[in-house]
Each structure stands twice: as C-alpha cells, then as structure tokens.
Design an enzyme around this catalytic site. Structure first.
Site, short mmCIF file in Angstrom:
data_model
loop_
_atom_site.label_atom_id
_atom_site.label_comp_id
_atom_site.label_asym_id
_atom_site.label_seq_id
_atom_site.Cartn_x
_atom_site.Cartn_y
_atom_site.Cartn_z
CG HIS B 264 -3.37 3.48 -2.22
ND1 HIS B 264 -2.23 3.29 -1.48
CD2 HIS B 264 -3.43 2.44 -3.09
CE1 HIS B 264 -1.62 2.18 -1.89
NE2 HIS B 264 -2.33 1.64 -2.86
CD GLU B 265 -6.49 1.36 -5.38
OE1 GLU B 265 -5.94 1.13 -6.48
OE2 GLU B 265 -6.26 0.67 -4.36
#
Lengths: 323, 323
Positions: B264-265
């Site tokens: 996600h990051e």
C-alpha cells in the site's frame, strides 16, 4: 538596553530554530538519506542558509549586540560571555558575500554524498573537484575575514580553540616532540605483554552491534535522550540537551575500532547530555570548545575504555559474544 | 506581470525550503527521535512555523498572486492551476491568527510522542488532553475560514478532495449502502475456498523484514531514491521526486498486515516517484489529491497485491522464509 536585549533574544530564537534544520539534515544525510536526494535538497538548504545569513547579519541585530557589548558589565556572566562571542561572529559573517555563503552551503550538501561514493569505491578522483572547491572557498574566506591582528591559518585555529594560534601550538608540539617522541619510541621497542592474535579474526557486525548496545548501558547513555546509529565516519551531534546522537562504523575485520569509537563518541555525547538544561534557551549551550569536547571523548576512550579495570569487568561480556 | 511572476517564484522557493524542515522533522520524529526530544524541538518548530506563516501571507506575495490570477489566461497550464490553488490557500491562512497557528504547530509536535506512548500503554487518558486541544483548534479553524459558500465539515472535505462536499459523499455512500452492502453480506456467507489457519501463527519480525525487502525489489522501489523504515503507524512521505520514504509496522502475530501495508505505502511512493521531475521546481509537484493518492496505493495493494497471479509468482519466496 531592555529593547536591545529583547531583539537580541528574539533573533537568537530564530537562529536556534535554524540549528534544528542543520541538525536534522546532517543526521539524515549521514545515516540514511537515499543516494539521489541531495541535488534537490541542496537548493532548499541554500534558500534556508540565505535566510539564516540575513537574520544573523541583520543591522538591527548587530546594533543590539553592540549596545549589549557596551553595557556588558551589567549583564550576567552567561550573557556577557555570549555577547562577546556573537559580536566576533557577526563581524566575520558580514564579510562573506551572501551569494558565496549560500553557494558554499549547497556545495557542502552535495559534497558529502560524493565523499561517501569516493570512499566506498576508493576513487579519489570523484571527490577531488568538490574538495578543490571547498579549499578554494576556505582560501577566499581567509582573505575576507582577515584583520591586522589575525591572518591565514591562525583564523581557523582560533575558530577551533579561541585564543590559540600557531605560536602556542608550535610551543606545544615542539615540547611533545622533545619529550614524548623518545618516550613513545622506547615503549614501542619493549616486548608487549599482551597477545593480540585474537584481534585478527572476522567479527559478526550483528554481534558487534549487541556489544555496542551493552556499552550504551554501561555508560548510562540514556535511551530517552539519545540515538545510536551507523554512518560512514563516526560522529556526535545534538539538538539541545535532550536529543544527543552518535554513530559508529562497524568493520568485520576489526573488533576494536567500533568499540573504542563508540566509547569516544559517547564521551562527546555524555558531555552534551550534562550541559545545564537552563542553557538550552541561550546561545551558550553545547560544548565550550573543541578542546574541551575532545578532552571528554578521549578521557572516556583512553582513560576509562582502555583501562585494565574496565576490561576486568566487561571482557566476560565480550567473550560471551565472541567465544 | 513579469515582476509579479518573479516575486511569486522567489517566495515559493522559500516556502518549499520550509517543506524540507517539515519532511525531515516528520520522518525523524516518527521513526527514531528519542522520547524526550520533542519539548525543545517544538519551540524551534514554532519559531520556524511563524516564519513560514509570515512568508506565506506576505502582502506583496498575495498581491503577486492576485496579479497572476487576473492574467491567468496568459500563463501555462501548470502555473495557472497553481495560482488558483495558492490564492485559495492564502485567503484561508490569513484568517488564522498567527499566534494560534504557531501554538497549533507546537501542539502537534508534542502530541505525536504522547500518542505513541498512549498507544503502547493502551492509555487513552494520556492522549486525551492533546486530542481535545486539536479538536478545539479545528473547531476554531472552521469559524475563521468559513465563507458564505462553504461552512463546517465541508471545509475539511474540500481540503481532502477539492470540489467534493457532504452532498456528493452522501450520494456516493448511499449508493454503496444500497448496492455494495447486500453484495458484501452475500459473499461473506459463502464458504471460503481458502484455508487461513496458517495466518494464525507467530512470525519472526526479522524474516518479515527480509520479505519486505524482497517486495521492494518486486515493485522496483528504487533504493537510490527511497527509504524503507519502521514506525508506530505506516505512512509515506517525500521531498520532491528523488527522496520518497515509506514505513511499515511489523506484528509478530500477523503476517499479512505488514505485507499489504508495505505494498500500500509503496503504491503511494511509486506515485510520487513517477511525478515529473520538472515539477520539482514548481508548487505543483507531489500527488494531485488525496483520492488520486489513495487510488494508487489501493490499486497496488488490492488489485495487484491481493491477486492470484501475484501470489502464484511470490508465494514460493514467502514459503522459503516461513516454511
């Protein structure tokens, strides 16, 4: 004078705020910033350094310092000392053309990454153009700030240790040469009582880190106010008395290097940690001078870290890790 | 207009220089600053935020923006977009009293460490007084910046995603409620084809780190321009396009959490890495909006990271580490 004092202190708060930037940037760039980050960042630091320059050479600030200087007998000892120092500094800074000042900050931001690249690839040519520019700036600097009383290398010596010049250091080093060199030669001819063969092995860096953490406890290097990390070359830095940081560089083929370097840097760090918290709000915090700082780090490293009694206590722990 | 453009760009360089401070401080305070560092630092950041406030609301800067705004048809598309945005922002910022602005920055600097302490000790009472002050400021903020067109929570919604208000979100969420909720309920009643028992074990954090590093390669998260580290809550931050950083939080009892959070990051980070380098010198760099950013991170996490085909390729690597 009250007005001068107020302006003096307000301006100092601004200057000290910029120290945070240099502290964070220096720490980050030496310990973990990605390789390609410095080109963009150097522009930002250039802009910030121009702001810093303009605040620190503001005529109203200079006037306030002058007023305080003229009345320094009425100031407390911390403040009267500070005013003398600040006055000396502002006179110098004003002589550096602002565009040269900014260009030098940008150069230094970019040069560090190149130094690391050059060191890691043993390629001096890579760093050479940067080093030449640094030397070039330093030569110009000496021309800008020289006075009838102080010229050439004495200017740098005075910045390292106020009041010491080539004359004092010549006396000092000539005495060392006369008395210490023959002694050191005589000692080095004696047969050592110590078997150093165990130092010529390969030492796991992970285990070296564990021992460094152990030493952190031994020296009461308070984890709530300190950080211990790694960098290409070990150093100590701090932001006030509640944020003191050191780095170590581990060598797999050299166990002593990181141990004594960690004790050395903790010596610098412990000195900063023990500065009075009250000075955090003044311009007089941090170590008194280069010599005072180095005396603290060397005391920890040599007088404590290299003593028999120290290792009687801590050698068993080292043996646990490196049987 | 040329004069206005010059002043506009010079001022922007100053504002962007301050972004470096917030970038370095945010990263440092979330990933490694010592516990007691924030009290002293919050004063420095307070002083810097006042400088930032004064530069960003300087009447000459505002006048320059106004001039450019009146002539925005003659500007290139990047600049004309920027001018509209900057104008909107300066109008708001000016309405915040400077002393409240500074106090809020100081509060936020101190609050983060308290949040971490409170989270780690599951002690909400510790954080409560800080949270109340944050909410108090936010309420006052809404009063300061409200206009006849925009009031209350719509002000925050507009800051997250320009042009979206309660009306649009009600329509959106009501549609979800009507169509997606019954679908999700139906799906969750079906018997799963997957055996999830293997996720209920203990997973070495060191090995999780190795897998995160493996994923960094998989997603081409260029180590020369990125940093991957750990923090209490995962986030992404960047300084231009050549310094993009993400954090992960490892849980020994939950293998999936760190994996999908890292993907996600990296989704956020890859978006920033792919912004045109030319925009680094403008006020238009960085992600376009919150929704654009979240769409990128969710695409990486859900459409790629949770796909069968992704795990057909990478599951063997995970098995190597966790047999």
């Amino acid at each position: 004078m009250e007005k001068a004092l107020k302006l003096y202190q307000e301006t100092n708060q601004k200057l000290k705020a910029f120290y945070l930037v240099m502290f964070l940037h220096g720490w980050d760039s030496s310990t973990e910033a990605p390789h390609d980050a410095m080109e963009y960042r150097s522009k930002q630091l250039g802009v910030l350094s121009e702001m810093y320059y303009r605040i620190s050479t503001d005529p109203a600030y200079e006037q306030a310092i002058e007023t305080l200087y003229q009345n320094k007998d009425q100031l407390d000892s911390v403040l009267s000392h500070e005013v003398v120092e600040r006055r000396k500094e502002i006179v110098k800074t004003k002589k550096i053309p602002v565009e040269e000042y900014v260009k030098y900050q940008e150069l230094m931001t970019q040069a560090y990454q190149v130094y690391v690249d050059a060191k890691r690839s043993s390629n001096y040519e890579l760093y050479k153009p940067y080093l030449l520019k640094v030397i070039d700036f330093k030569k110009k600097y000496l021309q800008w700030v020289k006075t009838s009383d102080m010229k050439g290398y004495n200017i740098f010596l005075d910045e390292f240790e106020s009041g010491f010049s080539i004359a004092e250091y010549d006396l000092f080093f000539n005495t060392l040469k006369e008395r210490l060199v023959p002694f050191a030669k005589a000692v080095s001819k004696l047969k050592s009582n110590y078997n150093k063969s165990f130092t010529k092995k390969s030492f796991s860096v992970d285990k070296q880190r564990i021992f460094a953490n152990y030493l952190r406890d031994v020296f009461c290097f308070d984890p709530n106010r300190t950080v211990v990390k790694e960098s290409e070359h070990p150093f100590t830095t701090n932001n006030g008395t509640s944020d003191v940081r050191i780095t170590t560089h581990y060598h797999a083929d050299n166990l002593q290097s990181a141990i004594f370097s960690a004790i050395h840097e903790m010596g610098h760090g412990l000195y900063e940690l023990q500065v009075s918290k009250e000075l955090d709000d003044t311009m007089s915090g941090s170590g008194a001078s280069m010599a005072m700082h180095e005396s603290q780090s060397r005391m920890m490293e040599n007088m404590i870290g290299r003593s028999d009694v120290f290792w009687q206590r801590h050698y068993p722990k080292l043996l646990e890790l490196f049987p």
